[in-house]
Design a protein around this motif. Structure first.
Motif, PDB file in Angstrom:
ATOM      1  N   GLU A  82     -11.727 -12.298 -10.796  1.00 27.58           N
ATOM      2  CA  GLU A  82     -11.920 -13.739 -10.615  1.00 27.58           C
ATOM      3  C   GLU A  82     -12.190 -14.094  -9.161  1.00 27.58           C
ATOM      4  OE1 GLU A  82      -8.609 -15.812 -12.259  1.00 27.58           O
ATOM      5  OE2 GLU A  82      -8.989 -15.093 -14.304  1.00 27.58           O
ATOM      6  N   ALA A  83     -11.781 -13.241  -8.249  1.00 28.49           N
ATOM      7  CA  ALA A  83     -11.964 -13.523  -6.818  1.00 28.49           C
ATOM      8  C   ALA A  83     -12.146 -12.215  -6.072  1.00 28.49           C
ATOM      9  CB  ALA A  83     -10.754 -14.275  -6.272  1.00 28.49           C
ATOM     10  N   ASP A  84     -12.707 -12.305  -4.882  1.00 26.28           N
ATOM     11  CA  ASP A  84     -12.811 -11.129  -4.017  1.00 26.28           C
ATOM     12  C   ASP A  84     -11.422 -10.663  -3.585  1.00 26.28           C
ATOM     13  OD1 ASP A  84     -15.588 -11.238  -4.055  1.00 26.28           O
ATOM     14  OD2 ASP A  84     -15.753 -12.234  -2.100  1.00 26.28           O
ATOM     15  N   ALA A  85     -11.286  -9.369  -3.377  1.00 27.15           N
ATOM     16  CA  ALA A  85     -10.081  -8.858  -2.724  1.00 27.15           C
ATOM     17  C   ALA A  85      -9.916  -9.544  -1.371  1.00 27.15           C
ATOM     18  CB  ALA A  85     -10.198  -7.349  -2.531  1.00 27.15           C
ATOM     19  N   VAL A  86      -8.684  -9.651  -0.909  1.00 26.28           N
ATOM     20  CA  VAL A  86      -8.418 -10.339   0.359  1.00 26.28           C
ATOM     21  C   VAL A  86      -9.256  -9.743   1.487  1.00 26.28           C
ATOM     22  CG1 VAL A  86      -6.670 -10.734   2.138  1.00 26.28           C
ATOM     23  CG2 VAL A  86      -6.126 -11.174  -0.257  1.00 26.28           C
ATOM     24  N   VAL A  87      -9.330  -8.407   1.559  1.00 26.39           N
ATOM     25  CA  VAL A  87     -10.074  -7.801   2.673  1.00 26.39           C
ATOM     26  C   VAL A  87     -11.567  -8.093   2.562  1.00 26.39           C
ATOM     27  CG1 VAL A  87      -8.362  -6.023   3.121  1.00 26.39           C
ATOM     28  CG2 VAL A  87     -10.229  -5.549   1.517  1.00 26.39           C
ATOM     29  N   VAL A  88     -12.094  -8.139   1.347  1.00 27.05           N
ATOM     30  CA  VAL A  88     -13.510  -8.452   1.164  1.00 27.05           C
ATOM     31  C   VAL A  88     -13.792  -9.889   1.600  1.00 27.05           C
ATOM     32  CG1 VAL A  88     -15.373  -8.695  -0.531  1.00 27.05           C
ATOM     33  CG2 VAL A  88     -13.803  -6.745  -0.674  1.00 27.05           C
ATOM     34  N   ALA A  89     -12.914 -10.809   1.200  1.00 25.09           N
ATOM     35  CA  ALA A  89     -13.082 -12.211   1.591  1.00 25.09           C
ATOM     36  C   ALA A  89     -13.018 -12.371   3.104  1.00 25.09           C
ATOM     37  CB  ALA A  89     -12.021 -13.066   0.913  1.00 25.09           C
ATOM     38  N   ARG A 126       0.927  -1.946   4.643  1.00 33.51           N
ATOM     39  CA  ARG A 126       1.164  -3.388   4.413  1.00 33.51           C
ATOM     40  C   ARG A 126       0.778  -4.268   5.595  1.00 33.51           C
ATOM     41  NH1 ARG A 126       4.326  -0.315   1.846  1.00 33.51           N
ATOM     42  NH2 ARG A 126       5.689   0.012   3.632  1.00 33.51           N
ATOM     43  N   ARG A 127       0.243  -3.700   6.677  1.00 32.86           N
ATOM     44  CA  ARG A 127      -0.334  -4.560   7.718  1.00 32.86           C
ATOM     45  C   ARG A 127      -1.576  -5.255   7.190  1.00 32.86           C
ATOM     46  NH1 ARG A 127      -3.107  -2.457  11.412  1.00 32.86           N
ATOM     47  NH2 ARG A 127      -3.778  -4.318  12.479  1.00 32.86           N
ATOM     48  N   VAL A 128      -2.329  -4.525   6.388  1.00 30.42           N
ATOM     49  CA  VAL A 128      -3.526  -5.076   5.741  1.00 30.42           C
ATOM     50  C   VAL A 128      -3.170  -5.363   4.286  1.00 30.42           C
ATOM     51  CG1 VAL A 128      -5.902  -4.591   5.060  1.00 30.42           C
ATOM     52  CG2 VAL A 128      -5.065  -3.809   7.286  1.00 30.42           C
ATOM     53  N   PRO A 129      -3.406  -6.585   3.805  1.00 27.70           N
ATOM     54  CA  PRO A 129      -3.000  -6.941   2.436  1.00 27.70           C
ATOM     55  C   PRO A 129      -3.697  -6.086   1.377  1.00 27.70           C
ATOM     56  CG  PRO A 129      -3.576  -8.905   3.703  1.00 27.70           C
ATOM     57  CD  PRO A 129      -4.004  -7.731   4.520  1.00 27.70           C
ATOM     58  N   LEU A 130      -2.941  -5.705   0.355  1.00 26.59           N
ATOM     59  CA  LEU A 130      -3.463  -4.908  -0.745  1.00 26.59           C
ATOM     60  C   LEU A 130      -3.965  -5.763  -1.905  1.00 26.59           C
ATOM     61  CD1 LEU A 130      -0.639  -2.203  -0.848  1.00 26.59           C
ATOM     62  CD2 LEU A 130      -2.932  -1.902   0.085  1.00 26.59           C
ATOM     63  N   ASP A 131      -3.840  -7.084  -1.812  1.00 25.98           N
ATOM     64  CA  ASP A 131      -4.231  -7.961  -2.915  1.00 25.98           C
ATOM     65  C   ASP A 131      -5.701  -7.750  -3.277  1.00 25.98           C
ATOM     66  OD1 ASP A 131      -1.873 -10.388  -2.704  1.00 25.98           O
ATOM     67  OD2 ASP A 131      -2.296  -9.221  -0.907  1.00 25.98           O
ATOM     68  N   GLY A 132      -5.939  -7.483  -4.553  1.00 25.32           N
ATOM     69  CA  GLY A 132      -7.307  -7.292  -5.013  1.00 25.32           C
ATOM     70  C   GLY A 132      -7.826  -5.878  -4.851  1.00 25.32           C
ATOM     71  N   ALA A 133      -6.951  -4.951  -4.477  1.00 30.41           N
ATOM     72  CA  ALA A 133      -7.319  -3.537  -4.408  1.00 30.41           C
ATOM     73  C   ALA A 133      -6.626  -2.811  -5.553  1.00 30.41           C
ATOM     74  CB  ALA A 133      -6.900  -2.927  -3.075  1.00 30.41           C
ATOM     75  N   ALA A 174      -8.673  -5.395  12.629  1.00 27.53           N
ATOM     76  CA  ALA A 174      -8.152  -6.704  13.029  1.00 27.53           C
ATOM     77  C   ALA A 174      -8.569  -7.780  12.045  1.00 27.53           C
ATOM     78  CB  ALA A 174      -8.639  -7.052  14.442  1.00 27.53           C
ATOM     79  N   ILE A 175      -9.823  -7.738  11.611  1.00 27.04           N
ATOM     80  CA  ILE A 175     -10.308  -8.734  10.649  1.00 27.04           C
ATOM     81  C   ILE A 175      -9.547  -8.617   9.341  1.00 27.04           C
ATOM     82  CG2 ILE A 175     -12.303  -9.340   9.209  1.00 27.04           C
ATOM     83  CD1 ILE A 175     -14.021  -8.528  11.717  1.00 27.04           C
ATOM     84  N   MET A 176      -9.397  -7.407   8.826  1.00 24.72           N
ATOM     85  CA  MET A 176      -8.721  -7.231   7.539  1.00 24.72           C
ATOM     86  C   MET A 176      -7.241  -7.567   7.617  1.00 24.72           C
ATOM     87  SD  MET A 176     -10.549  -3.930   5.777  1.00 24.72           S
ATOM     88  CE  MET A 176     -10.027  -2.752   7.020  1.00 24.72           C
ATOM     89  N   ALA A 177      -6.627  -7.338   8.789  1.00 21.55           N
ATOM     90  CA  ALA A 177      -5.203  -7.649   8.966  1.00 21.55           C
ATOM     91  C   ALA A 177      -4.969  -9.131   9.256  1.00 21.55           C
ATOM     92  CB  ALA A 177      -4.617  -6.811  10.092  1.00 21.55           C
ATOM     93  N   GLY A 178      -6.049  -9.888   9.449  1.00 19.25           N
ATOM     94  CA  GLY A 178      -5.907 -11.309   9.754  1.00 19.25           C
ATOM     95  C   GLY A 178      -5.417 -11.565  11.160  1.00 19.25           C
ATOM     96  N   GLU A 179      -5.696 -10.621  12.060  1.00 16.60           N
ATOM     97  CA  GLU A 179      -5.260 -10.758  13.443  1.00 16.60           C
ATOM     98  C   GLU A 179      -6.403 -11.248  14.323  1.00 16.60           C
ATOM     99  OE1 GLU A 179      -2.044  -7.060  13.285  1.00 16.60           O
ATOM    100  OE2 GLU A 179      -3.824  -6.908  14.556  1.00 16.60           O
ATOM    101  N   GLU A 180      -6.063 -11.871  15.416  1.00 14.98           N
ATOM    102  CA  GLU A 180      -7.079 -12.274  16.383  1.00 14.98           C
ATOM    103  C   GLU A 180      -7.644 -11.027  17.048  1.00 14.98           C
ATOM    104  OE1 GLU A 180      -7.503 -14.855  20.554  1.00 14.98           O
ATOM    105  OE2 GLU A 180      -5.611 -14.860  19.423  1.00 14.98           O
ATOM    106  N   PHE A 181      -8.957 -10.914  17.051  1.00  8.91           N
ATOM    107  CA  PHE A 181      -9.577  -9.729  17.647  1.00  8.91           C
ATOM    108  C   PHE A 181      -9.546  -9.810  19.158  1.00  8.91           C
ATOM    109  CE2 PHE A 181     -13.285  -7.580  19.491  1.00  8.91           C
ATOM    110  CZ  PHE A 181     -12.986  -6.277  19.116  1.00  8.91           C
TER     111      PHE A 181
END
Length: 431
Positions: free
Chosen positions: A85-92, A179-186, A211-218
């Motif tokens: 139904e939605a992209d995985a968090v890292v894909v989004a 778990r630094r990078v979300p597993l949702d949608g994998a 950094a992008i996948m972890a939601g951190e400021e690059f």
């Protein structure tokens, strides 16, 4: 500067030319990728950027959800599952950062094996020699970066599934702290051990994707001064049965590191490895958790539809009592704490990523015992970072005809420090 659209079209042309025998990609997103590339080019002309991967050509492993399609995870059994139904968090997150998602890459069935073969969809040939294995489970990811059809590939790493194909194909592969990078949608193999990490040509590209996948400021990656870095070499079991070519390349690389003034010393961790092996004697944590994830088809007797290299260990693990699994998790937590204390005076461990060069696909298919031995060696060094919840990165070593790599392993949560050290080591090794 070449436009993102031009770079994309060159890659699409290469892929179209081999479409009838394509094994690296399981699916291409031609028109969405063109739209994303055009948008990135428009932003660049306007002087606007979404970050370091804006306009980069990125592939994702075939276990990440993409909205509107089933997530196959390398298996025929999932062709008819409900579309995501939605992209995985890292894909989004990658899309929001301007990445051009070119397609999904091939993988071993359910991400379970390290060889990189898949009896259902075919095995990608190694980028250095197509007759050799690509390494798994992120097989297509490693090949796509090494052959240049992806700038960055996103894989998963449960026992080495990012770093093994990176090592065998001669690219960089990073496994973050779990778990630094979300597993949702994998699609999971082992929620306890799974990590999501990038493969790329450089440490800087891996750091940007992480950094992008972890939601951190690059932040721009600043290599450290290696003269202040403390490195441990875990001599012992992790160096046994290392092929001479790999050992020589490692020793040569290590000599270059010591010339920087880096503090290098042997460190003993074999006792902790032995204790972890005892704790998982009945079955690995990955197999026990995988058996629960796949319990329905295992119970229904559908194992014949699955690669026996996957179904057989999962079936064995399904018979392990729950208390054994719970004790293994408890003992793992104790050993993680002991490893963290053991590494407290070090910035990283250094060792070969894998102790062998890529064997041939034919040899692995012809001799089951040789295949089992190769898989054990491929996983032996890399799985330590997953078992003890550490971060790790694989870097190509110079001086071998086929790709070989060294691995830097950092303490739990010290991802940024490890990437900065890796950037400096990379510069040294490529000089």
């Amino acid at each position: 500067m070449e436009s993102s659209r031009d770079r994309l079209e060159e890659r699409l042309q290469r892929l179209a030319a081999r479409a009838e025998e394509e094994k690296v990609f399981s699916r291409l997103y031609v028109e969405p990728a063109r739209a994303a590339a055009d948008a990135a080019d428009a932003r660049r002309r306007a002087g606007v950027t979404l970050g370091p991967l804006d306009g980069a050509i990125v592939s994702v492993k075939d276990l990440f959800d993409v909205a509107g399609e089933p997530t196959l995870a390398g298996s025929l059994m999932r062709r008819d599952v409900r579309p995501a139904e939605a992209d995985a968090v890292v894909v989004a997150r990658l899309r929001r950062a301007g990445a051009v998602i070119i397609g999904k890459t091939a993988m071993t069935e359910f991400a379970f094996t390290a060889i990189g073969d898949n009896p259902h969809y075919g095995t990608p040939g190694n980028a250095a020699d197509a007759a050799r294995i690509p390494g798994g489970s992120s097989s297509g990811a490693g090949v796509s970066v090494a052959e240049g059809t992806s700038d960055v590939a996103i894989g998963s790493d449960t026992g080495g599934s990012v770093r093994i194909p990176a090592a065998l194909n001669g690219v960089v592969g990073f496994k973050p702290t779990a778990r630094r990078v979300p597993l949702d949608g994998a699609f999971p193999l082992s929620p306890t051990l799974d990590s999501i990490g990038p493969l790329a040509r450089t440490v800087a590209e891996c750091a940007a994707a992480d950094a992008i996948m972890a939601g951190e400021e690059f932040r721009h990656l600043q290599p450290v001064d290696l003269s202040g870095v403390r490195i441990g070499i875990p001599r012992g079991a992790l160096f046994a049965h290392t092929e001479a070519t790999v050992a020589d390349a490692f020793d040569h690389s290590l000599r270059k590191l010591t010339l920087t003034g880096m503090a290098v010393a042997d460190v003993a961790i074999d006792d902790l490895l032995i204790e972890m092996k005892k704790a998982t004697k009945r079955a690995s944590i990955a197999a026990m958790e995988g058996a629960e994830i796949h319990a329905d088809w295992l119970a229904a007797g559908a194992a014949t539809a699955v690669d026996p290299h996957v179904s057989e260990p999962l079936a064995r693990a399904a018979s392990v009592p729950a208390p054994v699994y719970m004790r293994a998790l408890r003992r793992r937590r104790e050993l993680m704490a002991a490893m963290d204390e053991r590494l407290s005076g070090l910035d990283a461990l250094v060792l070969p990523t894998v102790p062998i060069l890529a064997p041939t696909i034919a040899a692995m298919a012809a001799d089951e015992a040789a295949r089992d031995r190769a898989e054990g060696l491929l996983l032996r060094n890399t799985q330590v970072a997953n078992q003890f919840d550490l971060c790790a990165i694989s870097l190509p070593m110079p001086g071998t005809d086929l790709p070989s790599s060294l691995m830097l392993v950092g303490r739990h949560g010290h991802d940024s420090r490890l990437l900065a050290i890796a950037a400096a080591v990379e510069t040294l090794l490529t000089a």
